[in-house]
Design an enzyme around this catalytic site. Structure first.
Site, mmCIF file in Angstrom:
data_model
loop_
_atom_site.group_PDB
_atom_site.id
_atom_site.type_symbol
_atom_site.label_atom_id
_atom_site.label_comp_id
_atom_site.label_asym_id
_atom_site.label_seq_id
_atom_site.Cartn_x
_atom_site.Cartn_y
_atom_site.Cartn_z
ATOM 1 N N ARG A 13 0.832 -1.223 0.000
ATOM 2 C CA ARG A 13 0.000 0.000 0.000
ATOM 3 C C ARG A 13 0.856 1.259 0.000
ATOM 4 N NH1 ARG A 13 -1.864 0.504 6.181
ATOM 5 N NH2 ARG A 13 -0.412 -0.973 7.082
ATOM 6 N N SER A 40 -4.571 4.439 6.104
ATOM 7 C CA SER A 40 -4.416 3.045 5.663
ATOM 8 C C SER A 40 -3.988 2.959 4.211
ATOM 9 C CB SER A 40 -5.737 2.297 5.829
ATOM 10 O OG SER A 40 -6.097 2.238 7.184
ATOM 11 N N GLU A 61 -19.077 4.521 0.462
ATOM 12 C CA GLU A 61 -18.345 4.005 -0.701
ATOM 13 C C GLU A 61 -19.176 4.029 -1.977
ATOM 14 O OE1 GLU A 61 -18.616 2.433 2.217
ATOM 15 O OE2 GLU A 61 -16.598 2.518 3.053
ATOM 16 N N PHE A 86 -14.489 -3.051 0.647
ATOM 17 C CA PHE A 86 -15.405 -1.926 0.423
ATOM 18 C C PHE A 86 -15.241 -1.344 -0.984
ATOM 19 C CE2 PHE A 86 -14.092 -1.470 5.060
ATOM 20 C CZ PHE A 86 -14.990 -2.438 5.464
ATOM 21 N N ARG A 170 -1.939 -5.084 3.040
ATOM 22 C CA ARG A 170 -1.568 -4.388 4.264
ATOM 23 C C ARG A 170 -0.173 -4.741 4.784
ATOM 24 N NH1 ARG A 170 -2.963 -6.071 10.174
ATOM 25 N NH2 ARG A 170 -2.156 -4.261 11.295
#
Lengths: 317, 280
Positions: A13, A40, A61, A86, A170
């Site tokens: 990310r 994030s 979203e 999402f 992540r």
């Protein structure tokens, strides 16, 4: 056989965040949207440098996907950022109608894909997103394997006209790919081998490289590892060429075996070059809480599972 | 444009709608008929439009139809405004046509910038287009139309909240308040309370056009709405219409939401709407 090492580890990310920052400096049409997950998604640098080109949508979203579609009308290139869950399942109809069917130039950038999201558990760990997105006509689907590749892919998709799903994750993982340009739809052969082809995507690419060393050292098996960062459109010729030589294939992905990369490869081989195939992926199950490492082991998403799958598929040749 | 001329266009549009849905025995005449005045006034008296069509629509007003099932009225008005040949209305809902059951960009029909049909998505798209206009320093406006029943879709309320929070004041959203949806009156299916109070509570500037089937009232209402733009708030128009307006046996009922007239009913409907500009 080429062996891969690394000196640094980073999350994929961050590759997205840094790629986006670079796009902010080089492409004035790039805009970014986020649904309350700036940290994030590592979008803060882009925001600091281009506050007027960033849209904080809030936890909404569906609205984000529609707004992104609308921003393309007027020439913008919107990059949406939220978790993979999402980014896909939650907003499938919005993507289907307002983006894919409407042929809008939206880049859906999805972090925290798969079980390596970790402790948050199955509500957030989507293992079905590749399937959902690859079924949409016209959608390009990319799953990158390390920081460098994610950064390069982020930059590359801005130049591609059409909807793109860019999937990353992540956890901190080895950086082993060079800082090359990224070519959408072009497979990368990482090792040469004659006994088996391993087609891997995302976090499983590093695991495939680890597996190839064990296979050679402990079993004398020469594996050809192919990094398939683009699942759609699939680099069919690269896979066929390799499997023609090796005669069997293992696919590896952090995704349900139903609907993922494995099925795309299977369809290709069934129609063009029927050969034995084994699938490394989750076995039609949801994930659970745990550390990324624990989950990779428990759900069979590591080099050990790839080694077993290779030994199994070779026997079927 | 003169009211007489606009009324002539409305009459012709009603004929187009009836003939289109009758020919293929499918489509949505009720809501289309009810919005005929709105579409005719919007496209011929309100919006600033460039010649021809390009997707980006820079330096012109944009319109997004969110309740895509009323495509017959949209297609008729687009064709008669010159976006595509009027004869193409003959292909509505037929195989290989650009005039799909619900509007799409997929077949490249000029005048359409987004697919709609799955309800509740149009306002979000319009917000993106409105914000792109602001980024581009383009001072033209974005218009939308939504059904009242459509407001039952949750995505609208995400968009309504966002529009006010982000001060998207180059947007004029119109709600077709005809009080009907497929299964019956909105007040029976899912009563929504005061839509005006809801929009106001979310921070919008709301105005009402009580006579939503009166060309003059729409002209005046749209002018008022335009004056409210650029003041930090999104603008909402509550357009009170009668579903099926202009064809007596289709009025005040949800029965003609998605049903085509038979031969006899077509003739009855056409007799109530003069052929002013020539049938396609």
């Amino acid at each position: 056989m080429k062996r891969y090492t690394y000196t640094d580890k980073k999350d994929t990310r961050s590759g997205f965040g840094d790629g986006l920052t670079e796009l902010g400096r080089t492409n004035p049409n790039v805009v970014a949207l986020c649904a309350d997950l700036i940290g994030s998604l590592k979008m803060q640098d882009f925001i600091n440098e281009n506050p007027e080109r960033f849209f904080q949508i809030g936890i909404a979203e569906a609205n984000m996907m529609g707004i992104a579609a609308g921003l393309t009308i007027g020439g913008k290139i919107p990059f949406t950022g939220t978790f993979a869950n999402f980014s896909t399942g939650r907003v499938y109809d919005q993507i289907r109608q307002s983006i894919a069917y409407s042929d809008k130039n939206v880049k859906i950038c999805a972090s925290h894909a798969g079980v390596t999201l970790g402790e948050d558990g199955a509500t957030h760990q989507i293992l079905e997103d590749i399937g959902l997105m690859k079924m949409l006509p016209g959608m390009t689907v990319i799953n990158t394997c390390d920081y460098n590749q994610t950064k390069a892919a982020t930059i590359a998709i801005a130049k591609h006209h059409g909807p793109v799903y860019l999937r990353f994750g992540r956890p901190v993982v080895p950086i082993f790919m060079p800082e090359d340009e990224f070519e959408i739809g072009k497979a990368i052969k990482l090792t040469e081998g004659k006994d088996v082809t391993i087609v891997a995507t995302g976090h499983l690419v590093w695991e495939a490289l680890q597996a190839s060393e064990v296979l050679l050292d402990a079993h004398g098996i020469e594996a050809e590892v192919i990094n398939i960062h683009t699942i759609k459109p699939l680099d069919e010729e690269a896979i066929l060429e390799s499997v023609k030589k090796t005669g069997c294939v293992v696919t590896a992905e952090e995704h349900n075996i139903f609907g993922g990369l494995g099925e795309s490869v299977s369809r290709l081989l069934t129609t063009r070059l029927p050969k034995p195939q084994e699938f490394v992926g989750t076995q039609d199950t949801f994930g659970e809480s745990g550390t990324p490492e624990q989950l990779m082991v428990k759900y069979g998403l590591n080099s050990k599972s790839i080694v077993s799958a290779v030994r199994k598929v070779i026997k079927r040749k | 444009m003169s009211t007489t001329k606009l009324n002539d266009m409305v009459s012709q549009t009603r004929r187009d709608i009836l003939r289109m849905v009758h020919k293929v025995n499918s489509g949505h005449p009720g809501g289309s008929l009810g919005c005929a005045e709105f579409f005719v006034v919007l496209y011929n008296d309100v919006m600033s439009l460039k010649e021809g069509f390009d997707m980006d629509g820079i330096d012109e007003d944009l319109f997004f139809l969110s309740n895509g099932h009323i495509s017959p009225v949209f297609y008729s008005v687009l064709a008669r405004r010159g976006y595509f040949p009027v004869e193409e209305l003959n292909t509505f809902r037929l195989i290989d046509s650009r005039l799909q059951g619900h509007p799409t960009t997929h077949e490249g029909l000029p005048g359409v910038r987004i697919a709609s049909g799955s309800l509740g998505q149009g306002m979000s798209v319009a917000l993106g287009a409105a914000q792109a206009k602001k980024l581009n320093g383009d001072n033209y406006l974005v218009y939308t139309l939504h059904g009242d029943g459509e407001l039952q879709e949750g995505q609208n309320w995400e968009a309504i909240m966002y529009a006010a929070a982000k001060k998207v004041d180059n947007l004029i959203t119109t709600i077709d308040l005809n009080g009907q949806q497929i299964d019956g009156a909105t007040n029976d299916v899912l009563p929504m309370g005061s839509i005006k109070a809801k929009f106001e509570a979310f921070g919008w500037d709301v105005l009402e056009i009580e006579k939503g089937n009166d060309v003059e009232a729409i002209q005046k209402g749209m002018k008022d709405a335009k004056l409210k733009t650029g003041k930090g708030k999104p603008v909402c128009i509550l357009l009170h219409t009668v579903m099926g307006h202009g064809v007596d046996f289709m009025m005040h009922t949800h029965a003609w939401h998605g049903k085509a007239p038979n031969d006899e009913q077509l003739q009855k409907g056409l007799a109530q709407n003069a052929d002013t500009l020539g049938d396609y």
